[in-house]
Design a protein around this motif. Structure first.
Motif, PDB file in Angstrom:
ATOM      1  N   SER A  36       0.827  -1.212   0.000  1.00  0.00           N
ATOM      2  CA  SER A  36       0.000   0.000   0.000  1.00  0.00           C
ATOM      3  C   SER A  36       0.863   1.264   0.000  1.00  0.00           C
ATOM      4  N   GLU A  39       1.209   2.037  -3.595  1.00  0.00           N
ATOM      5  CA  GLU A  39      -0.089   2.504  -4.076  1.00  0.00           C
ATOM      6  C   GLU A  39      -0.348   3.945  -3.638  1.00  0.00           C
ATOM      7  N   ARG A  42       1.572   6.322  -5.981  1.00  0.00           N
ATOM      8  CA  ARG A  42       1.220   6.395  -7.407  1.00  0.00           C
ATOM      9  C   ARG A  42       0.719   7.776  -7.840  1.00  0.00           C
TER      10      ARG A  42
END
Length: 52
Positions: A36, A39, A42
């Motif tokens: 995560s 993520e 990103r």
């Protein structure tokens, strides 16, 4: 970020982050303890001037 890997060179992570910045769907390296974390990066890594 504590979840990112601690490696000597960081080549794999830099390649992954560069790919994300270029708009590619890069796989999360197995050295990352918490996927995560990538993520969450990103949106930050996505280059505003990049057109996919």
């Amino acid at each position: 970020m504590a979840a990112l890997p601690k490696t000597r060179s960081g080549k794999i992570l830099r390649k992954t982050m560069r790919g994300i910045a270029d708009g590619h769907d890069e796989p999360i390296p197995s050295t990352v303890d918490d996927p995560s974390a990538i993520e969450a990066l990103r949106p930050v890594l996505h280059r505003a001037d990049h057109t996919p």
